[in-house]
Design a protein around this motif. Structure first.
Motif, short mmCIF file in Angstrom:
data_model
loop_
_atom_site.label_atom_id
_atom_site.label_comp_id
_atom_site.label_asym_id
_atom_site.label_seq_id
_atom_site.Cartn_x
_atom_site.Cartn_y
_atom_site.Cartn_z
N UNK A 33 7.80 7.66 -1.52
CA UNK A 33 8.15 7.30 -0.15
C UNK A 33 6.86 7.85 0.55
N UNK A 34 6.38 8.92 0.33
CA UNK A 34 5.27 9.73 1.20
C UNK A 34 3.94 8.85 0.69
N UNK A 35 3.92 8.91 -0.53
CA UNK A 35 2.64 7.93 -0.92
C UNK A 35 2.45 6.49 -0.26
N UNK A 36 3.84 5.99 -0.38
CA UNK A 36 3.84 4.58 0.18
C UNK A 36 3.37 4.51 1.98
N UNK A 37 3.99 5.66 2.67
CA UNK A 37 3.82 5.55 3.79
C UNK A 37 2.26 5.78 4.30
N UNK A 38 1.50 6.70 3.50
CA UNK A 38 0.14 6.81 3.52
C UNK A 38 -0.61 5.52 3.42
N UNK A 39 -0.15 4.80 2.36
CA UNK A 39 -0.86 3.57 2.35
C UNK A 39 -0.51 2.50 3.42
N UNK A 40 0.47 2.54 3.78
CA UNK A 40 1.05 1.74 5.18
C UNK A 40 0.10 2.12 6.47
N UNK A 41 -0.06 3.58 6.49
CA UNK A 41 -1.01 4.09 7.68
C UNK A 41 -2.28 3.50 7.54
N UNK A 42 -2.86 3.50 6.34
CA UNK A 42 -4.13 2.78 6.29
C UNK A 42 -4.16 1.38 6.60
N UNK A 95 2.36 7.53 -12.99
CA UNK A 95 2.20 6.62 -12.13
C UNK A 95 2.16 7.04 -10.74
N UNK A 96 2.83 8.09 -10.36
CA UNK A 96 2.71 8.76 -8.89
C UNK A 96 1.30 9.45 -8.75
N UNK A 133 5.65 -0.79 -4.93
CA UNK A 133 6.93 -1.64 -4.96
C UNK A 133 7.24 -1.88 -6.41
N UNK A 134 6.27 -1.84 -7.48
CA UNK A 134 6.79 -1.95 -8.74
C UNK A 134 7.37 -0.50 -9.18
N UNK A 135 6.82 0.63 -8.73
CA UNK A 135 7.53 1.86 -9.21
C UNK A 135 8.86 1.93 -8.55
N UNK A 136 9.00 1.57 -7.12
CA UNK A 136 10.22 1.67 -6.74
C UNK A 136 11.37 0.79 -7.36
N UNK A 137 10.91 -0.14 -8.10
CA UNK A 137 11.91 -0.97 -8.72
C UNK A 137 12.61 -0.21 -10.12
N UNK A 138 11.79 0.80 -10.29
CA UNK A 138 12.63 1.79 -11.40
C UNK A 138 13.47 2.49 -11.03
N UNK A 139 13.82 2.53 -9.87
CA UNK A 139 14.73 3.57 -9.08
C UNK A 139 14.80 4.90 -9.30
N UNK A 140 13.70 5.29 -8.83
CA UNK A 140 13.45 6.72 -9.26
C UNK A 140 14.59 7.67 -8.64
N UNK A 164 10.57 12.70 -7.32
CA UNK A 164 9.68 11.37 -7.76
C UNK A 164 9.86 10.24 -6.65
N UNK A 165 11.27 10.08 -6.13
CA UNK A 165 11.51 9.23 -4.87
C UNK A 165 10.96 9.79 -3.56
N UNK A 166 11.08 10.85 -3.59
CA UNK A 166 10.31 11.30 -2.22
C UNK A 166 9.03 11.35 -2.20
N UNK A 167 8.56 11.66 -3.43
CA UNK A 167 7.04 11.41 -3.33
C UNK A 167 6.34 10.08 -3.49
#
Length: 515
Positions: A62-71, A18-19, A46-53, A57-60
């Motif tokens: 958060x990093x990917x989500x921050x990139x999407x938010x930047x865009x 998923x990541x 958001x769906x993947x975060x609900x899995x409580x990584x 994997x949790x760090x990755x």
């Protein structure tokens, strides 16, 4: 590829798969300027975060989500022309997730490149919202992990140019430009040696910054005048207090943010030249004197407290009970508390200062550092601020979020967590300081003190130091925000305006005594 994303369901994929899918989708959305795919990737986050990584994997994530938010934030700003809007939802969330990544215990286990990318993106975000003092420290942390990580160095150099422009006059601006030029030149050199550490398209951007500095500043003359090639301070090794202030980054001097220059070892942060109406007393001058005096006094009390290694005369013969939970008492502990309280009180005083200086008209009993930014009982930023392109004042507003916004409560600096709560207990309730950390508290123990807000002496030291740094940054944002405001006021003056001058002399050091 588009059809693949259209039909994608995460349920059948492992966390790692998923990541990989999400990271690839976010990169593709950026390359293709595809807002729809980016929004879909954010939903998958958001769906993947609900899995409580857990772990890396949790760090990755958060990093990917921050990139999407930047865009998403960049798209919103370009579409709505809201680059200067003080509240930006995507930016706030981006900072949240980047900080959450650095706070994760597994952060140090992820690839070093990703660690540096996370820190650099966090620093970029802090700089964008105006917290350039703190951003510089985060870029430095990334470079400490990898000195060749030129994305951090280049962005730091670019931000230092903006920091330089925040100064109206004096030599500091040119010194900042000299350091910015050095950083940008080194970034280009490192790009040659480590081309895979970032976006090579930034080469022309960094080169244009270098060209601008070289065309407008005599770098050789600046270096010769201020001896900037000497990276270390020449302060006397016996002058422990001044050296500690300098290397802790605690001087009220913007140069202390770019190095340990001896020039930075003075509290020379000063008000800009101010334009006032004839007959109108510039009362903020005296108030600013007081803000500086209280800060340097709080700083000294902290230094004395942490360097105390003996029982003070005032503590001899004072009968206290041993409550068997390793309590810490003595003048040094109380100096720490006083330092904390003095430093914290400066935040509300800064708000009080701004209310008068900007003529906001807020009733005195309603002025606070938490509340000055927004209309009473409204979530909206006051129009006086929201319509302003004042970068340092916006930084001051975003600094307040760390102290009072619940969203940041669990991801801000650990030593900054609960500063407001600690201050409330110190002022109005009961704080118990312990010499050593206690085991998990046993509420059934007859000596368990449920009446106290408890912390160790080490915790109190760290939190007080963190607060001193926050307040120092706040004072710099305040003064450079005034520089920006005074430029604006001066530009609005009619062409035939008659200006008189009145120069205030410095208050001599030998007069700083009781009588």
């Amino acid at each position: 590829m588009a059809a693949f994303y259209d039909d994608l369901k995460l349920d059948s994929f492992s966390d790692l798969d998923c990541l990989l899918i999400i990271g690839t989708a976010i990169d593709k959305a950026g390359d293709d300027d595809d807002a729809t795919l980016n929004a879909r990737a954010l939903a998958w986050c958001g769906q993947l975060d609900a899995r409580s990584l857990n772990g890396k994997h949790a760090v990755m994530l958060d990093y990917f989500r921050s990139n999407a938010l930047a865009f998403a934030g960049a798209r919103r700003r370009s579409e709505e022309e809201s680059a200067w809007k003080w509240d930006q939802e995507e930016l706030q969330k981006k900072i949240y997730f980047l900080r959450r990544a650095t706070r994760n215990p597994a952060y140090e286990q992820v690839d070093l490149l990703m660690q540096c990318q996370i820190l650099t993106n966090l620093a970029n975000s802090l700089s964008h919202c105006g917290r350039f003092v703190e951003a510089s420290a985060v870029w430095t942390e990334a470079l400490r992990k990898n000195p060749k990580f030129w994305m951090a160095r280049g962005n730091r150099g670019s931000s230092l140019m903006d920091y330089a422009r925040s100064h109206n006059d004096g030599p500091h601006g040119s010194i900042f430009m000299w350091v910015a030029h050095r950083e940008l030149k080194q970034a280009l050199k490192d790009m040659e040696e480590e081309p895979t550490l970032g976006d090579q398209n930034l080469r022309s951007y960094f080169a244009s910054k270098i060209d601008h500095i070289e065309r407008h500043f005599n770098l050789e003359a600046i270096n010769e005048t201020f001896s900037l090639d000497a990276s270390e301070s020449n302060l006397n090794a016996d002058d422990k207090y001044r050296r500690w202030c300098l290397f802790s980054g605690l001087y009220l001097n913007t140069l202390n943010d770019i190095g340990s220059f001896e020039l930075a070892a003075y509290d020379d942060l000063n008000l800009p030249d101010m334009v006032t109406e004839v007959g109108k007393t510039p009362v903020v001058v005296g108030f600013f004197n007081q803000l500086k005096q209280e800060f340097v006094s709080a700083r000294w009390l902290y230094f004395e407290a942490v360097n105390s290694d003996e029982v003070h005369d005032s503590d001899l013969g004072v009968h206290l009970y041993n409550t068997l939970d390793y309590p810490a008492y003595g003048l040094a502990v109380e100096k720490l508390k006083i330092s904390f309280r003095m430093a914290y009180s400066l935040l509300d005083k800064i708000a009080y200062f701004l209310n008068r200086y900007l003529e906001l008209g807020i009733a005195e009993y309603d002025v606070s550092f938490r509340g000055i930014w927004k209309q009473k009982k409204s979530p909206e930023v006051r129009p006086e601020f929201n319509a302003s392109n004042n970068w340092p004042l916006r930084g001051l507003y975003w600094l307040s979020k760390d102290l009072f916004e619940s969203e940041f409560a669990d991801v801000t600096d650990p030593d900054a967590q609960g500063l407001s709560k600690l201050r409330n207990h110190l002022e109005h309730k009961y704080v118990k300081v312990h010499a050593i950390a206690l085991q998990e508290p046993d509420t059934s123990d007859m000596w368990f003190d449920d009446f106290a807000h408890s912390l160790t002496i080490d915790d109190l030291e760290r939190r007080t130091l963190r607060l001193l740094r926050l307040v120092r940054a706040a004072l710099i944002y305040l003064i450079l925000g005034m520089h920006t405001e005074e430029r604006s006021r001066h530009n609005k003056l009619p062409a035939d305006a008659v200006l008189g001058e009145f120069e205030l002399k410095a208050f001599e050091d030998d007069r700083k005594q009781r009588n």
